[in-house]
Design an enzyme around this catalytic site. Structure first.
Site, short mmCIF file in Angstrom:
data_model
loop_
_atom_site.label_atom_id
_atom_site.label_comp_id
_atom_site.label_asym_id
_atom_site.label_seq_id
_atom_site.Cartn_x
_atom_site.Cartn_y
_atom_site.Cartn_z
N HIS A 229 0.86 -1.19 0.00
CA HIS A 229 0.00 0.00 0.00
C HIS A 229 0.89 1.24 0.00
O HIS A 229 1.62 1.47 -0.95
CB HIS A 229 -0.94 -0.07 1.21
N HIS A 268 -2.48 -2.12 -9.70
CA HIS A 268 -3.43 -1.45 -8.80
C HIS A 268 -4.68 -2.31 -8.69
O HIS A 268 -5.08 -2.97 -9.64
CB HIS A 268 -3.81 -0.07 -9.36
N ASP A 324 2.75 5.46 -6.78
CA ASP A 324 4.01 5.31 -6.03
C ASP A 324 5.23 5.22 -6.94
O ASP A 324 6.36 5.30 -6.45
CB ASP A 324 3.94 4.06 -5.15
C1 SDX Z 1 -1.45 2.19 -3.47
O1 SDX Z 1 -6.21 1.02 -3.32
C2 SDX Z 1 -5.68 2.17 -3.57
O2 SDX Z 1 -6.32 3.07 -4.01
C3 SDX Z 1 -4.21 2.28 -3.19
C4 SDX Z 1 -3.53 3.56 -3.58
C5 SDX Z 1 -4.11 4.72 -2.82
O3 SDX Z 1 -4.01 5.85 -3.31
O4 SDX Z 1 -4.54 4.48 -1.65
O5 SDX Z 1 -3.65 3.79 -4.96
C6 SDX Z 1 -2.05 3.51 -3.23
O6 SDX Z 1 -1.44 1.38 -2.58
C7 SDX Z 1 -0.93 1.89 -4.85
C8 SDX Z 1 -0.37 0.43 -4.95
C9 SDX Z 1 1.05 0.45 -4.37
N1 SDX Z 1 1.59 -0.91 -4.32
C10 SDX Z 1 2.53 -1.33 -5.15
O7 SDX Z 1 2.98 -0.66 -6.08
C11 SDX Z 1 3.05 -2.74 -4.84
C12 SDX Z 1 3.19 -3.51 -6.16
N2 SDX Z 1 1.85 -3.72 -6.70
C13 SDX Z 1 1.16 -4.81 -6.20
O8 SDX Z 1 1.62 -5.67 -5.23
C14 SDX Z 1 -0.24 -5.03 -6.72
O9 SDX Z 1 -0.34 -4.55 -8.00
C15 SDX Z 1 -1.35 -4.48 -5.87
C16 SDX Z 1 -1.22 -4.92 -4.45
C17 SDX Z 1 -1.35 -2.99 -5.93
C18 SDX Z 1 -2.64 -5.01 -6.45
O10 SDX Z 1 -2.57 -6.42 -6.28
P1 SDX Z 1 -3.65 -7.33 -6.95
O11 SDX Z 1 -5.02 -6.79 -6.72
O12 SDX Z 1 -3.36 -8.76 -6.59
O13 SDX Z 1 -3.32 -7.12 -8.48
P2 SDX Z 1 -4.05 -7.84 -9.63
O14 SDX Z 1 -5.23 -8.65 -9.15
O15 SDX Z 1 -4.30 -6.81 -10.66
O16 SDX Z 1 -2.94 -8.90 -10.17
C19 SDX Z 1 -3.17 -9.52 -11.43
C20 SDX Z 1 -1.88 -10.27 -11.77
C21 SDX Z 1 -1.46 -11.27 -10.71
O17 SDX Z 1 -0.70 -12.26 -11.39
P3 SDX Z 1 -1.43 -13.66 -11.84
O18 SDX Z 1 -1.94 -14.27 -10.52
O19 SDX Z 1 -2.55 -13.25 -12.77
O20 SDX Z 1 -0.33 -14.48 -12.48
O21 SDX Z 1 -0.80 -9.33 -11.87
C22 SDX Z 1 0.21 -9.71 -10.92
C23 SDX Z 1 -0.49 -10.51 -9.85
O22 SDX Z 1 0.44 -11.35 -9.21
N3 SDX Z 1 0.75 -8.45 -10.38
C24 SDX Z 1 2.00 -8.06 -10.52
C25 SDX Z 1 2.07 -6.80 -9.92
N4 SDX Z 1 0.87 -6.47 -9.44
C26 SDX Z 1 0.05 -7.50 -9.73
N5 SDX Z 1 3.07 -8.68 -11.11
C27 SDX Z 1 4.24 -7.99 -11.06
N6 SDX Z 1 4.38 -6.75 -10.51
C28 SDX Z 1 3.33 -6.15 -9.93
N7 SDX Z 1 3.47 -4.95 -9.38
#
Ligand code: SDX
Length: 390
Positions: A229, A268, A324
């Protein structure tokens, strides 16, 4: 028009809710605060104007902004006992740990804050929290170096005052630079609210028990601390440092695709398109670099974005840079240590937490949060005496 949406009132006591504050269209990459596009607010407003908008539903007129600014300025100081509380930490304590506990400690300084349904009292506590967040951050930073605290200077605007408390007599090169203080003001606008994200949902959940706003914001800050997050901006810098140079980006991305972790600052829960905030932050970075000098890490970040946006692995998963991805590069260029980046997220996000808390509090149909579950455990069974257990 969501106002016409029908819903089951039981829906309101789960972890979902209805709100008129922030609208996101994740597929189109749209973000609006109270109907105003984030791009317009970042270009035409100040952070304190936007804080009034989020809390009250309309942009302030000149008198309202002047009164609000005056109220915030009156409350930037920390009670002297709170400074002693901060001095109890090790010099290397993470500032987010210090922030989370200091916000909660403020609930002991202002016990009247528990009168959450008294509108004037609520406005005063909200102003206190918004006003004191930069002061707490600056005090945590100076505590790390054993430096004397710099008291708030109310002749300065919100971000200039923050930078003054941070760096006066220590890192004077960026003090009160109008380009940097405006860039920080824009970053604060972009981070102010974001619908029902993890930390805001925490604020609503804790607030639904009708505790005071300090303990609610402390819980929300604890949620924001997580690397998935608000902690992501600090992790992005670690990732860019780990990559080290532009020509090593392709190899790093290959590792990620092979299951070696995540691209921090990418992806996201809601945006399946470019995060509109990331686009504005990229612009702000160019402004900051005219003062601080070009930051090599931006080259690695731009190369990482270029390759990822063309790579089917990320394209089919709809992974784009989020808020971020570029913010940490700006913060580091401005002189902030990486362990302060999530605190820099919390300073403006306290406005969103408080606006959403107030909206929830005043919703006559909102009950205490009580999400339901799908039970996956054992059916009924009976205790076996210890002698018969193996
Ligand atoms: C913030 O909610 C908000 O509004 C948050 C925020 C705010 O203003 O409050 O916007 C701020 O928290 C932004 C996010 C910051 N976090 C990161 O940058 C950490 C890296 N990103 C992630 O860990 C991830 O993208 C999440 C946690 C943000 C979202 O996770 P999800 O919901 O599991 O993502 P998804 O369902 O879209 O994933 C789909 C696929 C998955 O792979 P498969 O199972 O399909 O094989 O994409 C993969 C995920 O593993 N994936 C990534 C990835 N994010 C998702 N693979 C590589 N790198 C990534 N960053």
């Amino acid at each position: 028009d969501f106002g016409l949406m029908t819903y089951d009132p039981a829906f309101l006591n789960t972890s979902s809710c209805r709100s008129a504050i922030t609208y996101i269209d994740g597929d189109a990459g749209i973000l609006r605060y109270r109907g105003y596009p984030i791009e317009e607010l970042a270009e035409k407003c100040s952070f304190l104007e936007v804080s009034w908008l989020l809390l009250n539903g309309e942009l302030p007129n000149p008198n309202e902004l002047s009164e609000w600014t005056g109220l915030i300025k009156r409350h930037t100081m920390l009670h002297e006992t709170t400074k002693k509380f901060l001095e109890g930490y090790r010099y290397d304590a993470h500032p987010m740990g210090m922030l989370i506990s200091t916000i909660a400690a403020l609930s002991t300084v202002y016990p009247e804050a528990k009168n959450v349904f008294d509108a004037d009292n609520r406005k005063l506590q909200i102003a206190r929290l918004i006003a004191k967040m930069p002061t707490i951050c600056a005090y945590c930073y100076r505590h790390h170096f054993g430096l004397p605290y710099v008291y708030p200077d109310n002749d300065l605007n919100f971000t200039e005052n923050f930078m003054n408390m941070m760096w006066k007599m220590f890192e004077p090169k960026y003090l009160a630079n109008p380009i940097l203080s405006r860039a920080l003001d824009i970053l604060f606008i972009l981070h102010a609210d974001h619908e029902q994200n993890c930390s805001t949902n925490t604020m609503r959940c804790v607030g639904s028990a009708q505790g005071d706003p300090y303990v609610g914001c402390s819980a929300a800050a604890a949620a924001l601390y997580g690397p998935l997050h608000g902690g992501a901006n600090e992790e992005v810098l670690k990732m860019l440092d780990q990559i080290g140079s532009k020509d090593r980006v392709a190899g790093f991305i290959h590792q990620v695709k092979e299951g070696g972790g995540k691209l921090m600052g990418f992806g996201h829960r809601v945006y399946k398109n470019y995060d509109p905030r990331a686009r504005i932050i990229k612009w702000a970075a160019e402004q900051v670099f005219t003062v601080t000098g070009y930051n090599k890490k931006i080259e690695i970040a731009l190369e990482l974005e270029r390759i990822a946006l063309e790579d089917d692995y990320f394209v089919k998963r709809k992974l784009y840079p989020n808020v971020d991805f570029y913010s940490g590069i700006i913060y580091e260029a401005m002189g902030f240590r990486p362990d302060l980046f999530t605190v820099l997220f919390a300073i403006p996000r306290v406005v969103g937490w408080l606006a959403q808390w107030q909206e929830m509090l005043l919703d006559p149909e909102q009950k205490i949060a009580r999400p339901r579950q799908i039970y996956t455990g054992h059916g009924e069974r009976h205790v076996v005496p210890m002698a018969d257990r193996h």
